[in-house]
Enzyme design. Structure first.
Site: not given
Ligand SMILES: O=c1[nH]c(=O)c2[nH]c(=O)[nH]c2[nH]1
Length: 319
Positions: A193, A176, A75, A268, A29, A240
Site C-alpha cells: 500500500r 497492513f 506583550t 490514506h 505575545k 506504529q
C-alpha cells in the site's frame, strides 16, 4: 421579576470573594513573525521565525484579580524584545535564541517565576539561476517546519526541539494485516500500500546536555536525516512500527536526546476503481483522502530515563 431594572454592571474593582480563585495562568505575545536579513556581504542570509512568549508568576495574580499592571511587562514589550534581540545578538539556532530571551525575562524582571518560549523556523533555500545559487533570492524549502520550545523555571531549564508538517510518502514497502476482524470490519488486508504521513515530532534534550551545550543545528539536521532514512528504508508493517523505529534511530544516534514524541496522521490513499471505464488500476491511481485519517501518536523513551518531567505537563506544544 422586574424586567425594567437596569442590568447590573459587574464591579471589576471589588475585592475577589472567597468563592473563586485564580488558577493557572500565563500571558505573552503569540506568533511574532521575525525575518532577519544578514547583509554583511552581497550574499545575504535570511532567518525566519515565528516566536511565542508566555510569562508567568505568582506576582502577576493581581493583574487578573485587581487590574493592577505594576508587574505586567506588556506583550508589546515582549514582542519588541524579540525583534531587538534579533538585531543585537542575531538569531542562530531557535533554541539558543529562545534561551537568550528566557534568561533575559527571568533576570530583567525578577518577579516572574518562569516562561515558556516557542518558535517555528521557516526554512528558505537560495533560488538557483542557471545552476548558480542566487545571492539574495530564496524559495521556502519543504522539509517541514522546525520547532523549538524552551522552558525556564529558575535553574530548571528544559529544551524541546522538533519538526512539524514533515510530509512523507512511500509508494510501496508498506503492509497492513493481521488486525482483528469483527462484524464492523471492512478494511482489506494488504501487503502493498501507499504509506503517507505528515510527521510532527518533538524531542526533549537531557538537562545535562543542555547545561553542557548542544550544537542544536547539527543535532536537528542529524535527527531529520536519520528519521527520513528510516522511513524510507524500513519495510513497514504498520505506521506504529515506523513511528517507533524513527524515534529509536534518533535516540540511538544522539545521546543528548532523552525522548521523542510523535503525532503521525495516516494519510490514506485509496485505489480508485476504474473498472466502470474499462480500465485496470494495478496500484497506479489513488484517491488521496484528507479526512477522516488515522492518527498514530507515541513516545519513544531512552532506557533509564524517566518520561517527561512534570514541568512538561504544562507545555501544550509537547504533543
Ligand atoms: O498503519 C496502520 N495502522 C493502523 O492502526 C491502521 N488502521 C487502519 O485502518 N489502517 C491502519 N494502518
Amino acid at each position: 421579576m422586574d424586567t425594567t431594572a437596569a442590568p447590573t454592571v459587574q464591579d471589576t474593582t471589588a475585592p475577589v470573594t472567597t468563592s473563586v480563585r485564580l488558577g493557572a495562568n500565563q500571558y505573552g505575545k503569540a506568533e511574532v513573525r521575525l525575518v532577519r536579513v544578514t547583509r554583511d556581504t552581497d550574499r545575504h542570509e535570511i532567518e525566519d521565525l515565528t516566536v511565542t512568549t508566555q510569562l508567568r508568576g505568582a506576582a502577576l495574580a493581581e493583574s487578573y484579580t485587581e487590574g493592577d499592571n505594576a508587574k505586567v511587562v506588556a506583550t508589546d514589550t515582549q514582542k519588541n524584545t524579540v525583534y531587538a534581540f534579533a538585531k543585537e545578538h542575531g538569531v542562530g539556532s531557535p533554541e539558543e535564541f529562545l534561551l537568550r530571551l528566557g534568561r533575559h525575562f527571568a533576570t530583567a524582571f525578577d518577579w516572574y517565576d518562569g516562561s515558556t518560549l516557542s518558535a517555528e523556523q521557516h526554512a528558505w533555500e537560495r533560488i538557483a539561476v542557471d545552476g548558480r545559487e542566487h545571492d539574495h533570492s530564496f524559495v521556502r524549502s519543504g522539509r517541514g517546519t522546525r520547532t523549538a520550545v524552551v522552558q525556564v523555571d529558575g535553574d530548571d531549564v528544559h529544551v524541546l526541539a522538533g519538526v512539524t508538517d514533515l510530509t512523507l510518502l512511500k509508494s510501496t514497502g508498506s503492509e497492513f494485516h493481521g488486525f482483528p476482524r469483527d462484524g464492523y470490519t471492512t478494511l482489506a488486508e494488504t501487503d502493498d500500500r501507499i504509506l503517507a504521513t505528515s510527521v510532527t515530532a518533538r524531542w526533549r534534550y537531557t538537562p545535562e546536555a543542555v547545561a553542557a551545550g548542544i550544537d542544536y543545528d547539527a543535532v536537528y539536521a542529524g535527527v531529520l536525516d536519520r528519521m527520513l532514512a528510516t522511513f524510507a528504508e524500513l519495510h513497514s508493517l504498520a505506521l506504529q512500527q515506523t513511528l517507533f523505529a524513527m524515534g529509536r534511530t534518533a535516540i540511538e544516534a544522539f545521546p543528548e536526546i532523552a525522548e521523542v514524541r510523535f503525532s503521525m496522521p495516516n494519510k490514506h490513499h485509496f485505489l480508485v476503481d476504474l473498472s466502470p471505464f474499462g480500465l485496470e488500476n494495478p496500484g497506479e491511481v489513488f484517491f488521496a483522502a484528507d479526512r477522516p485519517y488515522g492518527l498514530i501518536s507515541g513516545t519513544v523513551v531512552r532506557d533509564g530515563v524517566a518520561e517527561a518531567p512534570a514541568a512538561w505537563a504544562s507545555v501544550p506544544a509537547f504533543v
